[in-house]
Design an enzyme around this catalytic site. Sequence first.
Site, PDB file in Angstrom:
ATOM      1  N   SER A   1       0.840  -1.201   0.000  1.00  0.00           N
ATOM      2  CA  SER A   1       0.000   0.000   0.000  1.00  0.00           C
ATOM      3  C   SER A   1       0.873   1.248   0.000  1.00  0.00           C
ATOM      4  CB  SER A   1      -0.878   0.017   1.250  1.00  0.00           C
ATOM      5  OG  SER A   1      -0.060   0.251   2.382  1.00  0.00           O
ATOM      6  N   LYS A   2       0.213   2.382  -0.174  1.00  0.00           N
ATOM      7  CA  LYS A   2       0.940   3.649  -0.162  1.00  0.00           C
ATOM      8  C   LYS A   2       1.631   3.838   1.176  1.00  0.00           C
ATOM      9  CE  LYS A   2       0.514   8.605  -0.638  1.00  0.00           C
ATOM     10  NZ  LYS A   2       0.996   8.894   0.693  1.00  0.00           N
ATOM     11  N   ARG A   3       0.965   3.368   2.233  1.00  0.00           N
ATOM     12  CA  ARG A   3       1.550   3.510   3.567  1.00  0.00           C
ATOM     13  C   ARG A   3       2.905   2.804   3.670  1.00  0.00           C
ATOM     14  NH1 ARG A   3      -2.655   1.833   7.529  1.00  0.00           N
ATOM     15  NH2 ARG A   3      -4.079   3.054   6.264  1.00  0.00           N
TER      16      ARG A   3
END
Length: 511
Positions: free
Chosen positions: A265-267
């Site tokens: 994910s972007k995280r």
Amino acid sequence: MDSHVRVRFAPSPTGPLHIGGVRTALYNYLFARKHQGRLILRIEDTDQNRLVAGAEAYIIESLRWCGLSYDEGPDIGGPYGPYRQSERLSLYRQYADQLVARGHAYYAFDSAQELEEMRQRQARAGSDSFQYDAVMRRVMKNSLTLSTAEVQQRLASGAPYVIRALIPEDIEVRFTDLIRGEVVVHSRQLDDKVLFKSDGWPTYHLANVVDDYLMKVTHVIRGEEWLSSTPLHVLLYRFLGWEQHMPHFAHLPLILKPEGTGKLSKRDGDKWGFPVFPLAWTDPETGQITLGYRERGFLPEAVINFLALLGWHPTGNQELFELYELVHDFSLEHIHKGGARFDFDKARWFNHEYLKRRSGEELAALWAQRPSYPHGFSRTYVAQVCELLKHRCSLIEEFDEVGRPFFERPVLTAELKNKLHEHQAAVWLTAFIEALMALEPFSKEALEHMMKSFLKNSGLKAGSIFPVLRLLILGVEQGPSVVDAISILGKEETGARLQHAQKMLQPVAEN
Ligand code: GLU
């Protein structure tokens, strides 16, 4: 199958394209090109609430940067357009009506509040998931439970409703996935998904199937997250009488977090400091900018090569593939079933390999697109520096640091001075500067020759003067060869740097 292969990349413009999306586009591209087929770009923008301004332009620019050309799409047109679902709205309704007329779909009048109440009632009764399914549809407000007269009255009065798929109660839905093999799902596991919304827009499921059919798509190659929707899509083909035209399905494995579990994910990118988007993205709401592979100094061919091998494996041991080689070697049979672990070091390795293949001029031009580019120097000079240092860099952004000594004179720190005293640099430096300044004309060959005679005449060892010269000229212990560095900096600049160092060393040397 060859010449009639038609595949599509069908992103929803709900935000920036994730690299997982770029990989989906890439595999579709490779498959299309391999079979001399056509690749369609279709923008799936039926969820108007989730639309994000600029996302479609971002997707198009990303594909262009990656070199993934398509044959039909919203910006280039084609025989099966329009290619933006929002421009095809008039098409979908007739198929929803057809499904209702044939008994494969029904009107549902439940309000959001009624659905929520039912969800809570279910939760209180201990059920952790609420499904509008064969059991639930019997107690909800829809054209299956209401009288025909009431249904007609509601429709005529303009009461809000949705159209839901009527999933058969006790059947097995089967299809062959080209990557996963035979998939069997019991209809009990499926819910009566909304096909047409109360706002007059189709949902993803209906629009996706209708468009794949109308656009004559032969192979649906998409992310694993859509595997669970495929049984419904298979049923829709059947309900609409299009079974003969059902495309082949191939669901790509997930790209996993660096830890190897869960979807990337972007995280994860924020946490580990790697990009998850191909290009920089400015959040239209917060104005926050997230850098992409391009801005971090990646070359598109490296990103493509890296993504190609993230889920697909070639037959041999070759790792470096240009796009045309990927087209040649690609096959769906060699796509993994399991998720592919994201490894940023591997991405850097690929970039390093491709950086080395680019000329100094090309690298300087790429560096020039970055704010940190050393302005005030000729492009030829920067290109020479890039050529010299490219073997030491994995990303364009690393030229900022590695290249600095060629654009800024080193600062002689106290620590550096101590080191130079240890080497007694002051003793031979004057003679070296003289020999250097006397070189006329100045060339790399002349410099090499001068170095050799200097060592011979002074009786000094190369190993004792070169590291010192590198420190004096560039301010670094590790770095390019001294001869290379001097020949790029030139006689005057090197001389100036050495003279400056000499002055700094002098007072202590005289003690
Ligand atoms: N619009 C879907 C997405 O955003 C496409 C899924 C598909 O390819 O069918 O990923």
